[in-house]
Design an enzyme around this catalytic site. Structure first.
Site, PDB file in Angstrom:
ATOM      1  CD  GLU A   1      -1.602  -0.760   3.543  1.00 51.37           C
ATOM      2  OE1 GLU A   1      -2.506   0.026   3.384  1.00 51.37           O
ATOM      3  OE2 GLU A   1      -0.818  -1.007   4.705  1.00 51.37           O
TER       4      GLU A   1
ATOM      5  CG  ASP B   1      -3.114   3.599   3.372  1.00 52.82           C
ATOM      6  OD1 ASP B   1      -3.706   4.533   2.972  1.00 52.82           O
ATOM      7  OD2 ASP B   1      -3.641   2.260   4.045  1.00 52.82           O
TER       8      ASP B   1
END
Ligand code: PEP
Ligand code: MG
Length: 590
Positions: free
Chosen positions: A440, A464
């Site tokens: 992420e 993210d």
């Protein structure tokens, strides 16, 4: 800004967070540091002021007792113990007599008098050597803000636990921990001034199936408790005082959705397989053990992301190894033989632990694996709890926010030492439990080949990954239009991750919101992921779509997408692809 105003109707447009339509009276929640009025009162009004203060104390007592009851029911008497200390603050004779004397002798208004004394007390306790006394400062502040809210007639977080009638919540912001306190039977919908589609509050709203909109500017200041409002979670609008024509139009949308849901429910026990035979794992994202019922009902295969940090919110002390073990074991055994991917603590960002320091850039700060590696006692308790739960089914462990090989190696070393410890203690665990890293952060995707030898799987956290790749705060509605997982940079990082995993024999899942979005899902299949994990509410639609598409065509789609230069074009061709195979999913909300 209201878009039009037929017969008193006001439309506020924002971002759709969670689908569905709800209408009810508004309950407006206020937050933030209230202004404390400070003025003198006439001598003949001091008795009335003292009475007002007394009423605020009694109301606060009832409020705390109510919260105490709820926490006891949800988490046990031990967790509710903190509220005993809060109730004691309300009985502190010295504190109360100092406030009363400021009102009676110095003619100060109740808010100013109480604030002055409580702040002095809290500051004195803050400076104490003794940790116990320092903790009492937090108790005083907590109780003080409740008393002040009562005096000021403000509602707040605790207001959520006192809702009796069905309402639409309107607030400047609603935090993930507030969302966790929401009673689904009372809160029919919510609308906020700020927030983005992949904020944890939005994720919770989708899980709870509460129609929700965000990014409404300053709407919360223009709407009053008691107004009548409709939340359009499909189109992203809040309609205050809707006309009969509007209510009729939305009634039809609701009916179309109910009919679609019935069709989707029939797929519950069918496999997630494409027309040309690719078998995918369609799993659920959950936040707490009680979500398992929804996992089963959705027809998903186990859990692809258990956000364990939600066990740590709304409580004063972190859960210990035993409490965590019980929570993980319950989920793992309920889902067996399907797998449950338990993600270690991802606190920080928008999920703030009580007492955690406020940071200027929380998403770039002390978050997730960084906290775990700094607090090895906390981390080890969690690792041991997950390992112990692995003996009860198919548990998998996953680390969040990995940005380097060093972090992964350090986490694995701690895991290894926990394994050795449990072995020497004769405690059962699954020695073959798979371990994975979330991808992420762009750095992780770029070095996926170096990370792969240390794991059995990767899970792409596209919420993210998009935020960090594009420098777009996932919480900020002003830049929400820039949070595009179909951006070519994000797609290339996904492609690199999948390629690195393939070379090293690891499997790849996606557990960001992209995985449950029918408009983007075909791209992920085309890019070659093995598992899609999303909130249980969206699993039936994802399965419907998967069963109507061909992987070979999705691969062509991904190949075309990787040659495009804008997020918009990619989203358009992916959306068209999905719409051509499953138009029903896109037409019901119109
Ligand atoms: C993600 O970032 O995509 C993810 C699944 O993790 P979270 O949403 O909990 O940050
Ligand atoms: Mg994440």
């Amino acid at each position: 800004m209201p878009e039009r105003e037929p017969a008193g109707e006001r439309v506020y447009r924002g971002i759709a967070l969670a689908g569905g339509v709800a209408h009810a009276r508004v309950l407006r929640i206020s937050q933030g540091e209230p202004e404390i009025p400070d003025h003198s009162i006439p001598a003949d009004e001091t008795e009335r002021e003292l009475e007002r203060f007394q009423h605020a104390l009694v109301a606060t007592r009832h409020q705390i007792q109510e919260v105490q009851r709820r926490v006891t029911a949800a988490m046990g008497a031990h967790e509710a113990g903190i509220f005993e200390a809060h109730l004691l603050v309300l009985e502190d004779v010295t504190l109360l007599s100092q406030v009363k004397s400021l009102i009676r002798d110095k003619h100060r208004n109740a808010e100013a008098a109480f604030n002055a004394v409580a702040s002095r007390y809290a500051s004195a306790l803050d400076a104490a050597e003794d940790e116990y006394l320092r903790e009492r400062a937090a108790d005083i502040r907590d109780v003080a803000s409740r008393v002040l809210n009562q005096l000021l007639g403000l509602s707040g977080e605790s207001e959520l636990s006192r809702i009796r009638e069905p309402v639409v919540l309107v607030a400047h912001d609603i935090t993930p921990s507030m969302t966790a306190m929401i009673d689904r039977t009372k809160v029919l919908g919510f609308a906020t001034d700020v927030g983005g589609k992949t904020s944890h509050t939005a994720i919770m709203a989708r899980k709870l199936r509460i129609p929700a909109v965000a990014g409404l500017g300053d709407a919360s200041r223009k709407i009053q408790t008691g107004d009548y409002a409709l939340v359009d979670g499909h189109g992203g609008a809040l309609i205050v005082h809707p006309t009969d024509a509007t209510l009729f139009q939305y009634g039809q949308i609701r009916e179309r959705h109910a009919a679609l849901e019935q069709r989707l429910a029939d797929l519950r026990d069918q496999a997630a397989v494409t027309l040309d035979g690719t078998r995918l794992i369609l799993a659920s994202n959950i936040e707490e053990p009680s979500d398992v019922a929804a996992v089963r009902a959705s027809g998903s295969e186990g859990v692809g992301l258990f956000r364990s940090e939600f066990l740590f919110l709304n409580r004063s002390e972190p859960p210990d190894e035993e409490q965590q073990f019980q929570a993980y074991r319950d989920v793992v055994s309920a889902c067996a033989p399907s797998p449950v991917v338990i993600r270690t603590l991802d606190l920080g960002g928008d999920k703030v632990f009580p007492g955690q320091q406020v940071e200027a850039n929380p998403f770039l700060g002390w978050r997730a694996i960084r906290i775990s590696l700094a607090h090895t006692d906390l981390f080890r308790a969690q690792l041991r709890a997950v390992l112990r739960a692995s003996a009860f089914g198919c548990a998998k462990l996953m680390y969040p926010m990995i940005s380097s090989v060093e972090e992964l190696v350090a986490a694995n070393q701690l895991l290894e030492s926990c394994r050795a410890e449990l072995k020497s203690e004769g405690i059962a665990f699954d020695p073959t439990m798979e371990v994975g890293a979330m991808i992420e952060i762009p750095s992780a995707a770029l070095i996926a080949d170096a990370l792969a030898p240390h794991v059995q799987f990767f899970s792409l956290g596209t919420n993210d990954l998009t935020q960090y790749t594009l420098a777009v705060d996932r919480m900020n509605d002003r830049v929400a239009h820039l949070h595009c997982p179909t951006h070519p940079a994000v797609l290339r990082l996904i492609q690199m991750t999948v390629a690195a995993a393939r070379r090293r024999g690891a499997w790849v899942g996606v557990c960001g919101e992209m995985a449950g979005d029918p408009s983007m899902l075909p791209l992920l299949v085309g890019l070659g992921v093995d598992e899609l994990s999303a909130t249980p509410a969206v699993i039936p639609a994802a399965k419907f779509l998967l069963r109507r598409m061909r992987t070979s065509e999705a691969r062509d789609l991904a190949d075309r997408a990787l040659k495009l230069s804008t997020a918009e074009e990619t989203l358009r061709i992916s959306h068209e692809f999905a719409r051509s195979v499953a138009p029903e999913l896109f037409d019901a909300g119109k």
